[in-house]
Design an enzyme around this catalytic site. Structure first.
Site, PDB file in Angstrom:
ATOM      1  N   HIS A  30       0.835  -1.209   0.000  1.00 42.18           N
ATOM      2  CA  HIS A  30       0.000   0.000   0.000  1.00 42.18           C
ATOM      3  C   HIS A  30       0.872   1.262   0.000  1.00 42.18           C
ATOM      4  O   HIS A  30       0.698   2.141  -0.850  1.00 42.18           O
ATOM      5  CB  HIS A  30      -0.922  -0.029   1.225  1.00 42.18           C
ATOM      6  CG  HIS A  30      -1.828   1.150   1.354  1.00 42.18           C
ATOM      7  ND1 HIS A  30      -3.134   1.135   0.930  1.00 42.18           N
ATOM      8  CD2 HIS A  30      -1.617   2.391   1.857  1.00 42.18           C
ATOM      9  CE1 HIS A  30      -3.692   2.312   1.158  1.00 42.18           C
ATOM     10  NE2 HIS A  30      -2.779   3.096   1.731  1.00 42.18           N
ATOM     11  N   GLU A  31       1.794   1.336   0.919  1.00 43.40           N
ATOM     12  CA  GLU A  31       2.625   2.553   1.014  1.00 43.40           C
ATOM     13  C   GLU A  31       3.495   2.699  -0.225  1.00 43.40           C
ATOM     14  O   GLU A  31       3.671   3.793  -0.748  1.00 43.40           O
ATOM     15  CB  GLU A  31       3.489   2.549   2.281  1.00 43.40           C
ATOM     16  CG  GLU A  31       2.725   2.360   3.592  1.00 43.40           C
ATOM     17  CD  GLU A  31       1.510   3.254   3.756  1.00 43.40           C
ATOM     18  OE1 GLU A  31       1.510   4.382   3.217  1.00 43.40           O
ATOM     19  OE2 GLU A  31       0.536   2.826   4.407  1.00 43.40           O
TER      20      GLU A  31
HETATM   21  N1  PHE Z   1      -1.678   7.973   4.325  1.00 42.26           N
HETATM   22  C1  PHE Z   1      -1.488   6.868   5.208  1.00 42.26           C
HETATM   23  C2  PHE Z   1      -1.866   5.624   4.419  1.00 42.26           C
HETATM   24  O1  PHE Z   1      -2.994   5.330   4.186  1.00 42.26           O
HETATM   25  C3  PHE Z   1      -2.295   6.886   6.446  1.00 42.26           C
HETATM   26  C4  PHE Z   1      -1.972   7.961   7.415  1.00 42.26           C
HETATM   27  C5  PHE Z   1      -2.779   9.068   7.521  1.00 42.26           C
HETATM   28  C6  PHE Z   1      -0.892   7.841   8.234  1.00 42.26           C
HETATM   29  C7  PHE Z   1      -2.524  10.058   8.442  1.00 42.26           C
HETATM   30  C8  PHE Z   1      -0.631   8.814   9.163  1.00 42.26           C
HETATM   31  C9  PHE Z   1      -1.464   9.918   9.264  1.00 42.26           C
HETATM   32  O2  PHE Z   1      -1.067   4.939   3.922  1.00 42.26           O
HETATM   33 ZN    ZN Z   2      -2.938   5.052   2.114  1.00 41.83          ZN
END
Ligand code: PHE
Ligand code: ZN
Length: 851
Positions: A291-292
Site C-alpha cells: 500500500h505505502e
Molecule cells: N496515508 C497513510 C496511508 O494510508 C495513512 C496515514 C494518515 C498515516 C494520516 C498517518 C497519518 O497509507
Molecule cells: Zn494510504
C-alpha cells in the site's frame, strides 16, 4: 476560537493559494526539547490569482525570527498561523522557529519515539514544524539539512552528503508538505536492492533500532521487492528515486505513511518473524508495505488538490493493494476477508451518525476522515468502476490518468474525466457514489413462467446525516443462474441497475433457476431477498462463484443464529450437517473451509438484527454464539481429533498463503476441540509451538475456555520485553473474557506496569479489544462504557487523534435498548464536557451524540 463554535471547512470554498512555492530549504538543529527549524522558501505571486492573501499555517511554534529578502519582518501571528505583507514580485521568506519534539505526545509534526526523532505530517502536521502553506495543492522541491549528533539522519529523496553532526538531503520531485519526513536516531539498516525494468538500480533499506528488531526485517524487504515488481508488471509503474527507505517506529497513530522515499511505519506493520508474528500479521504487513509503496504513484506523483479528495489516493491505493494481495495469495479468500471487514467497519459507519460520502463535503478536523468509508468504500467504488468499464478500459483509463496528471494535485472530477475520455462512458450517475453516503439496500424479487426468469431489483438508501433523500445509483450486480440440479445455466453477467426499480429477464430456461446474486460482492450494498435455508445450503454446495458460496454459508449461519436469538431455536441440524460435510471435504481449499467455519461475529448479528428492525440483546447474542459453537463441537466430536491431526502443518514455519490457510483451518478445529477435551490438545500445541501462529492459537483457545492461566503467565514471561507480542497478550485477555468480566479485566490491565497510555498500539490493544468484545463492551452494567470514556478523556490530553478515532466505539449506540442508550449517552456527555477537549474528539462526540 471558542469550543462551542468550531470552524468547519467546506469543499465548495476551495480557492487556490495565491503563490507558487519554487523551492524549500529547511535546516533542523535537533535537540529533544528545543529543536530549531530554519526555513528558506522562495515564493512567487501567481499572475492570475484572485486571492493573494499571504497566510502561512503554523501551530505550536515559537517564532524566533522572520525575514523577507533578508529584511526582518513582523508578521501577525495567531495560534493557527501567520499573515504578513509581502512584495508583489518573487521573494525569499526565511523563518526560524523552535519546537519541542520530546513534549509532543500527539505524534503529529516532529516527535520522539523511543529516543528517536521522527515526523508525521499527513494531513496537517507540517504546520507544527514550521510556517508553511500546509495544503496538498502546494507542491515544491525540498532540500533538507539536519544537524545533530544522531548516528543516522534521514529525509526524503537522495542523500547529498553527510559529515560529523550533519546530513543533507534533496528530493527532486515536487511534493506537498504532508509528504515531508525526517528521521534521526540510533538506527541500523536491513539492506536490499531492486533493479527496475528499465535497469535503474534502487537501494532499499528497512531501518530499525539495534537489537531484536534487526531480525524482523527480511519479510518486509521481500514484500517491498514483490510490490515493486508487481506495480511494474500490472500498472507499468517504475520507482523514481535511487533510494527507498522504510523506518519502523513504535509510537505511531496509524499503520504507516507514504512519505516520499522515506516511508514511516508503525513497527507492528513492518516487523515480522515466525516466532513473534501470526499468519494474519504477515499478510497484513505484506499488504501495508505494498500500500505505502503503491502510493508513490497514486498519492505522491499524483496527489490530492485538497483533503476532501482524500479517497482519490486512498481508495485507489487500497484497491491496488487488494489486487496485489489477490495476486500474491488467493483471490477469493482476499475478497471474502475484505467483505468481512467492510461489513464490520464500514457498514456500521455508513448506517450510523458518522455516515459520510467517500468524498466528504465538510469537516472540522480532517484527521477524523481517515475512515473505512474513505478507504474501503473508496476502493469498492473503484472496483465497481472497473467492473462497469471492463478490465481493458480500466487499464487504458489508468494509463491516461498517469500521463495526464503526473505531478499534479487532482480531484475526483479529474479522475472520472479520465475514465469518460478513455472509455466514452458517461459517469454522471456513477459519480453519486462519491457524493452520497449510506449503504444502498437492493431488494430482490423473482418470477418464472414459460422458460423465462425475471429478476426484479429495487434500490433504496436510508437517510444519513444531512442527506434525507438519495437518488438511484448505478449498481453493478454480477449475477449467474444455476439449474436445480446444480449446473450453472447462465455464467456471470453484470446487470446494471440504474433505476429505482428495474427488471431483467433470462429466456430459454428449462426450469426455474436458482439465482446467485452479487457474485464477488460486485457492489457494497445490502441484499434483501426472501429465500430459504435450503436454497442457501444449495448455493453453499453448488455455486461456482467462491465468494457467493461463502456468502451462502455465512447467510445460513446468520439465519440459524438469528433464529436462536429471536425464537430460542436450537441450532439448525441441516446447517450443522452441511458444515460438517464441508469441513471434511479435502477438495476444498483449507483457507476457504476455515472461513466457512468462522461464525459471523456477534457485532454482525447485532447489526443484522438492527437492520431488520429488532433491538439486539448482546447477552442473548453471546449465549447463542456459545451454544452454537458448543453444539458444532459436539456434532463433530468423533472426527475432531482426526481432523486436527490431518490439518496440522508439519515442518519449519513458512508464512505463505497455503500454509497459513491450513493453519487457519487447524486453528478453528483446535478451538472446537478445546471445548470438548478440557484443553489437552491446546496445551500440547502450546508447549510444542515454535511459531507465534500456533502458540497464539493455542493460547487463545485455552483462554477462551478459561483454562489458560498457566500458559498466559508463561507467555508473559517469555515475551515481556517484546512490545508487539505484549500488545497481543493485553488484547487477548480482554477478547477472551466472558461478558461480565470484560470490563474488570480491561481495568486491571490499565494498572499493569506495561500499560502505557502514550503508546497508541498499547492503548488500542486494551481499548480496541474492549470495544471489540461485543457482549463485554455492551454488558448491562455499563462498566465498559465508563472505563472507555474515562480513558478517552485522559488520552485526549495527550493524543487527540487516537482518542477521536476510538470514540467510534460508541457510534452504534442507537441500536441498543433504552437502558444502554442512556448509559452511553451519559458517558459521551461526560467526554463532551471534559475541560479543554480537543477539536478532534469534540467533533466526533458531537456527531455521534447528535444521532
Ligand atoms: N496515508 C497513510 C496511508 O494510508 C495513512 C496515514 C494518515 C498515516 C494520516 C498517518 C497519518 O497509507
Ligand atoms: Zn494510504
Amino acid at each position: 476560537m471558542a469550543k462551542d463554535t468550531p470552524q468547519t471547512f467546506y469543499l465548495k470554498d476551495y480557492t487556490p493559494f495565491g503563490y507558487d512555492v519554487e523551492s524549500v530549504h529547511l535546516t533542523f538543529r535537533l535537540s529533544p526539547e528545543t529543536t530549531r527549524v530554519l526555513s528558506k522558501i522562495r515564493f512567487a505571486p501567481k499572475a492570475d490569482a484572485a486571492d493573494k492573501t499571504f497566510f502561512l499555517h503554523g501551530e505550536d511554534l515559537q517564532l524566533i525570527s522572520a525575514k523577507i529578502d533578508g529584511q526582518e519582518v513582523a508578521p501577525e501571528v495567531t495560534d493557527k498561523g501567520l499573515s504578513c505583507d509581502v512584495p508583489g514580485a518573487p521573494f525569499t521568506w526565511e523563518a526560524e522557529v523552535e519546537i519541542n519534539p520530546a513534549g509532543n505526545t500527539a505524534l503529529e509534526g516532529l516527535y520522539m519515539s523511543n529516543r528517536m526523532y521522527c515526523t508525521q505530517c499527513e494531513a496537517e502536521g507540517f504546520r507544527k514544524i514550521t510556517y508553511y502553506p500546509d495544503r496538498p495543492d502546494v507542491m515544491s522541491t525540498f532540500t533538507v539539512r539536519i544537524e545533530g549528533d544522531e548516528p543516522v539522519m534521514l529525509s526524503n529523496g537522495n542523500p547529498m552528503g553527510h559529515g560529523e553532526g550533519w546530513a543533507e538531503w534533496h528530493d527532486p520531485w515536487p511534493k506537498p508538505a504532508y509528504l515531508f519526513a525526517l528521521v534521526a536516531g540510533d538506527l541500523v539498516n536491513h539492506p536490499g536492492q531492486f533493479t527496475t525494468k528499465s535497469g535503474k538500480v534502487v537501494e532499499l533499506n528497512i531501518w530499525v533500532r539495534p537489537g531484536p528488531d534487526e531480525g524482523k526485517c527480511a519479510f518486509g524487504m521481500e514484500a517491498l521487492k514483490k510490490s515493486m515488481t508487481w506495480d511494474e508488471e500490472v500498472y507499468g509503474l517504475e520507482y523514481d528515486l535511487e533510494l527507498f527507505n522504510i523506518v519502523a517506529v513504535d509510537d505511531f497513530n496509524m499503520g504507516a505513511m507514504e512519505n516520499k522515499g522515506l516511508n514511516i511505519f508503525n513497527s507492528s506493520c513492518v516487523l515480522a518473524s515466525p516466532e513473534t508474528s501470526t499468519d494474519a500479521n504477515f499478510e497484513r504487513i505484506e499488504a501495508i508495505i505494498a500500500h505505502e509503496y503503491f502510493h508513490n504513484w497514486t498519492g505522491n506523483r499524483i496527489t490530492c488538490r485538497d483533503w476532501f479528495q482524500l479517497c482519490l489516493k486512498e481508495g485507489l491505493t487500497v484497491f491496488r493493494d487488494a489486487q496485489f494481495t489477490s495476486d500474491m495469495r488467493s483471490e477469493p479468500v482476499k475478497r471474502i476477508e475484505d467483505v468481512i471487514t467492510l461489513r464490520a467497519r464500514q457498514f456500521p459507519e455508513d448506517g450510523g451518525p458518522l455516515a459520510h460520502p467517500p468524498r466528504p463535503e465538510e469537516f472540522q478536523e480532517i484527521n477524523n476522515f481517515y475512515t473505512a468509508t474513505v478507504y474501503e468504500k473508496g476502493a469498492e467504488v473503484i472496483g465497481m468502476l472497473k467492473r462497469l468499464v471492463g478490465d481493458e478500459n480500466y487499464y487504458k483509463a489508468l494509463k491516461l490518468y498517469f500521463e495526464r496528471h503526473d505531478g499534479q494535485a487532482c480531484t475526483i472530477e479529474d479522475w472520472l474525466q479520465v475514465f469518460e475520455d478513455a472509455t466514452g462512458r458517461d459517469l454522471q450517475q456513477f459519480k453519486l457514489w462519491y457524493s452520497q453516503a449510506g449503504t444502498p439496500r437492493v431488494k430482490v424479487s423473482e418470477e418464472y413462467a414459460d422458460g423465462t426468469y425475471t429478476l426484479t431489483l429495487e434500490q433504496s438508501t436510508p437517510p444519513t446525516p444531512g442527506q434525507p433523500d438519495k437518488a438511484p445509483r448505478v449498481i453493478p450486480m454480477a449475477v449467474g443462474l444455476l439449474s436445480p440440479n446444480g449446473d450453472e445455466v447462465r455464467a456471470t453477467e453484470v446487470l446494471e441497475l440504474t433505476e429505482a426499480k428495474q427488471s431483467f429477464t433470462f429466456d430459454g430456461l428449462a426450469a426455474k433457476p436458482v439465482p446467485s446474486i452479487l457474485r464477488e460482492f460486485s457492489a457494497p450494498v445490502i441484499l434483501e431477498r426472501d429465500t430459504t435455508n435450503a436454497e442457501r445450503a444449495f448455493l453453499l454446495a453448488h455455486d461456482t462463484d467462491p465468494f457467493n458460496r461463502w456468502e451462502a454459508g455465512n447467510a445460513l449461519a446468520k439465519e440459524v443464529r438469528l433464529a436462536m436469538v429471536l425464537d430460542g431455536a436450537a441450532p439448525d441440524g441441516a446447517y450443522l450437517d452441511a458444515l460438517e460435510k464441508l469441513v471434511r471435504d479435502d477438495d476444498q481449499d483449507p483457507a476457504f473451509r476455515a472461513l466457512v467455519l468462522s461464525p459471523p461475529s456477534q457485532a454482525d448479528i447485532a447489526q443484522t438484527l438492527f437492520e431488520r428492525g429488532y433491538t439486539p440483546d448482546p447477552q442473548k447474542i453471546y449465549d447463542a454464539a456459545e451454544t452454537f459453537t458448543q453444539t458444532l463441537a459436539q456434532q463433530l466430536e468423533t472426527s475432531l481429533p482426526r481432523l486436527y491431526a490431518a490439518t496440522t502443518v508439519e515442518g519449519p514455519y513458512a508464512p505463505d498463503a497455503d500454509s497459513a490457510g491450513k493453519r487457519a483451518l487447524n486453528g478453528r478445529i483446535l478451538s472446537l476441540l478445546t471445548r470438548l477435551d478440557g484443553g489437552e490438545q491446546a496445551a500440547r500445541q502450546y508447549a510444542a509451538a515454535d511459531n507465534m501462529t500456533q502458540q497464539y492459537t493455542a493460547l487463545a483457545a485455552l483462554m477462551k475456555a478459561e483454562k489458560g492461566d498457566a500458559q498466559s503467565q508463561a507467555f508473559f514471561d517469555q515475551w515481556n520485553d517484546d512490545r508487539l507480542v505484549m500488545d497481543k497478550w493485553f488484547a487477548l485477555q480482554i477478547a477472551c473474557a466472558a461478558p461480565q468480566k470484560t470490563a474488570a479485566t480491561a481495568a486491571a490491565l490499565t494498572n499493569h506496569a506495561l500499560f502505557d497510555m502514550k503508546n497508541p498500539n498499547r492503548f488500542r490493544a486494551v481499548f480496541g479489544a474492549l470495544a471489540g468484545n461485543h457482549a463485554g463492551f455492551h454488558h448491562a452494567s455499563g462498566e465498559a462504557y465508563a472505563l472507555l470514556a474515562e480513558n478517552l478523556i485522559a488520552l485526549d490530553k495527550l493524543n487527540p487523534q487516537t482518542t477521536a478515532r476510538m470514540c467510534a466505539a460508541f457510534q452504534t449506540w442507537k441500536r441498543y435498548d433504552a437502558g444502554r442508550q442512556s448509559l452511553i449517552r451519559a458517558r459521551m456527555s461526560r467526554i463532551a464536557g471534559a475541560p479543554g477537549l480537543s477539536r478532534d474528539t469534540n467533533e466526533m462526540i458531537t456527531r455521534i451524540l447528535d444521532a
